[in-house]
Design a protein around this motif. Structure first.
Motif, PDB file in Angstrom:
ATOM      1  N   GLU A  67       0.804  -1.221   0.000  1.00 40.78           N
ATOM      2  CA  GLU A  67       0.000   0.000   0.000  1.00 40.78           C
ATOM      3  C   GLU A  67       0.832   1.264   0.000  1.00 40.78           C
ATOM      4  OE1 GLU A  67      -2.809   2.887   0.029  1.00 40.78           O
ATOM      5  OE2 GLU A  67      -3.146   0.746  -0.376  1.00 40.78           O
ATOM      6  N   LEU A  70       2.680   1.725  -3.370  1.00 41.76           N
ATOM      7  CA  LEU A  70       1.734   2.038  -4.438  1.00 41.76           C
ATOM      8  C   LEU A  70       1.260   3.483  -4.318  1.00 41.76           C
ATOM      9  CD1 LEU A  70      -0.059   1.241  -6.810  1.00 41.76           C
ATOM     10  CD2 LEU A  70      -1.679   0.230  -5.170  1.00 41.76           C
ATOM     11  N   ALA A  71       0.989   3.923  -3.103  1.00 41.78           N
ATOM     12  CA  ALA A  71       0.536   5.302  -2.900  1.00 41.78           C
ATOM     13  C   ALA A  71       1.605   6.305  -3.323  1.00 41.78           C
ATOM     14  CB  ALA A  71       0.152   5.511  -1.440  1.00 41.78           C
ATOM     15  N   GLU A  74       1.434   6.500  -7.104  1.00 42.47           N
ATOM     16  CA  GLU A  74       0.225   7.254  -7.462  1.00 42.47           C
ATOM     17  C   GLU A  74       0.476   8.759  -7.331  1.00 42.47           C
ATOM     18  OE1 GLU A  74      -3.758   4.908  -6.248  1.00 42.47           O
ATOM     19  OE2 GLU A  74      -2.366   5.223  -4.585  1.00 42.47           O
ATOM     20  N   ARG A  78       0.112  11.707 -10.212  1.00 43.50           N
ATOM     21  CA  ARG A  78      -0.815  12.827 -10.080  1.00 43.50           C
ATOM     22  C   ARG A  78      -0.108  14.173 -10.177  1.00 43.50           C
ATOM     23  NH1 ARG A  78      -2.839   9.798  -5.429  1.00 43.50           N
ATOM     24  NH2 ARG A  78      -4.696   8.611  -6.030  1.00 43.50           N
ATOM     25  N   THR A 115      -5.225  -4.632  -8.928  1.00 44.79           N
ATOM     26  CA  THR A 115      -5.382  -3.466  -8.067  1.00 44.79           C
ATOM     27  C   THR A 115      -4.374  -2.375  -8.392  1.00 44.79           C
ATOM     28  OG1 THR A 115      -6.252  -4.872  -6.292  1.00 44.79           O
ATOM     29  CG2 THR A 115      -5.481  -2.671  -5.682  1.00 44.79           C
ATOM     30  N   ALA A 116      -3.104  -2.724  -8.458  1.00 52.46           N
ATOM     31  CA  ALA A 116      -2.082  -1.710  -8.745  1.00 52.46           C
ATOM     32  C   ALA A 116      -2.296  -1.093 -10.117  1.00 52.46           C
ATOM     33  CB  ALA A 116      -0.689  -2.321  -8.639  1.00 52.46           C
ATOM     34  N   THR A 118      -5.034  -0.771 -11.827  1.00 50.73           N
ATOM     35  CA  THR A 118      -6.212   0.091 -11.815  1.00 50.73           C
ATOM     36  C   THR A 118      -5.922   1.412 -11.113  1.00 50.73           C
ATOM     37  OG1 THR A 118      -7.622  -1.869 -11.770  1.00 50.73           O
ATOM     38  CG2 THR A 118      -8.638   0.231 -11.155  1.00 50.73           C
ATOM     39  N   ARG A 119      -5.274   1.333  -9.981  1.00 48.69           N
ATOM     40  CA  ARG A 119      -5.010   2.560  -9.231  1.00 48.69           C
ATOM     41  C   ARG A 119      -4.039   3.481  -9.943  1.00 48.69           C
ATOM     42  NH1 ARG A 119      -4.304   1.185  -2.868  1.00 48.69           N
ATOM     43  NH2 ARG A 119      -3.369   3.263  -3.007  1.00 48.69           N
ATOM     44  N   LEU A 122      -5.942   5.218 -12.687  1.00 47.75           N
ATOM     45  CA  LEU A 122      -6.794   6.281 -12.152  1.00 47.75           C
ATOM     46  C   LEU A 122      -5.983   7.484 -11.702  1.00 47.75           C
ATOM     47  CD1 LEU A 122      -9.623   7.213 -11.439  1.00 47.75           C
ATOM     48  CD2 LEU A 122      -9.389   6.055  -9.228  1.00 47.75           C
ATOM     49  N   ALA A 123      -4.752   7.242 -11.258  1.00 45.42           N
ATOM     50  CA  ALA A 123      -3.898   8.352 -10.846  1.00 45.42           C
ATOM     51  C   ALA A 123      -3.458   9.198 -12.030  1.00 45.42           C
ATOM     52  CB  ALA A 123      -2.669   7.820 -10.098  1.00 45.42           C
TER      53      ALA A 123
END
Length: 265
Positions: A67, A70-71, A74, A78, A115-116, A118-119, A122-123
């Motif tokens: 997590e 990955l954050a 992201e 962004r 999951t990774a 997709t995120r 989206l980022a």
């Protein structure tokens, strides 16, 4: 496709397909942000590419199944307005019968392959849409449309990647944002290992493509405007027929009544 002071982000960049994407994109003039778990390999690749191609290369050491890591990636996607291309390449395979596998086997594949991916999409996509420019490349697999007795979860995750990509293509059809799904067959990478359950040596000779050939074909497909690229398929009519059958099948469901074979006495 070319670039000037634009950045490409490549996940799973320390070896195999990701490392080749990094080299090819640097040669096309992109600055790079390379993401993977192995710092030594990433740093060696970054040094090589910056020296060879004169591009700015950043390294982000991250395990995208975690997590916090990955954050962090992201956040990069962004915030960095120079990013114009994301290669969602990081993935993992565990080839064994589902009933003989562990929840860790399934969880790791879902976390990284779905999951990774997709995120990170989206980022990056809101910035692409705002600038009306950008390219998202999602690396799927031929197993997105076919399951083997040992690929149940892996095939399911790659089916998600394909359908996710196709949905995005429809959403973004009126924008300047491109989405490509790449479906490799067996490719000479470290995904084939004893840990995966199928070592590279177990694959039939003549069926395995080099990572270099794979990426070159995928980028040629991107240049030609392909939404879905099958790098090893010579007869594109096979894909066109498959896709047309899909459309016809979906159309045939729109009757509102059960099929006759289910209502006969």
């Amino acid at each position: 496709m070319s670039a000037s002071s634009k950045t490409a982000v490549v996940t799973g960049a320390s070896s195999g397909i990701g490392a080749v994407y990094a080299e090819r994109l640097a040669a096309r003039g992109f600055d790079l942000i390379l993401v993977a778990r192995r710092a030594d390999r990433l740093n060696a690749l970054a040094d090589k590419l910056s020296t060879t191609h004169g591009r700015k290369v950043q390294v982000v050491v991250a395990d995208l199944a975690q997590e916090g890591d990955l954050a962090r990636v992201e956040d990069v996607l962004r915030r960095d307005e120079s990013v114009r291309l994301l290669v969602n390449n990081a993935g993992i395979a565990r080839f064994r019968p589902f009933a003989q596998s562990t929840i860790e086997d399934s969880g790791s594949q879902i976390a990284l392959n779905i999951t990774a991916l997709t995120r990170l999409a989206l980022a990056v996509l809101p910035g692409f849409v705002a600038r009306n420019e950008g390219t998202l490349i999602n690396v799927a697999s031929i197993l997105a449309v076919h399951a083997l007795p040992v690929s149940t979860v892996y095939s399911a995750t790659k089916a998600y990647v394909l359908q996710f990509s196709r949905g995005l293509q429809q959403e973004l059809a009126t924008t300047g944002v491109k989405v490509q799904a790449v479906l490799p067959a067996a490719t000479e990478t470290e995904i084939w290992s004893d840990d995966s359950g199928v070592p590279l040596s177990a694959l039939a000779k003549g069926t395995v493509m080099s990572a270099g050939d794979l990426v070159d074909a995928a980028l040629a497909g991107l240049d030609q405007g392909e939404a879905v690229t099958w790098p090893s398929v010579g007869d594109v009519g096979l894909w066109n027929t498959f896709d047309a059958a899909r459309v016809a099948l979906v159309g045939a469901t729109q009757t509102g009544t059960p099929a006759a074979r289910y209502t006969k006495a």
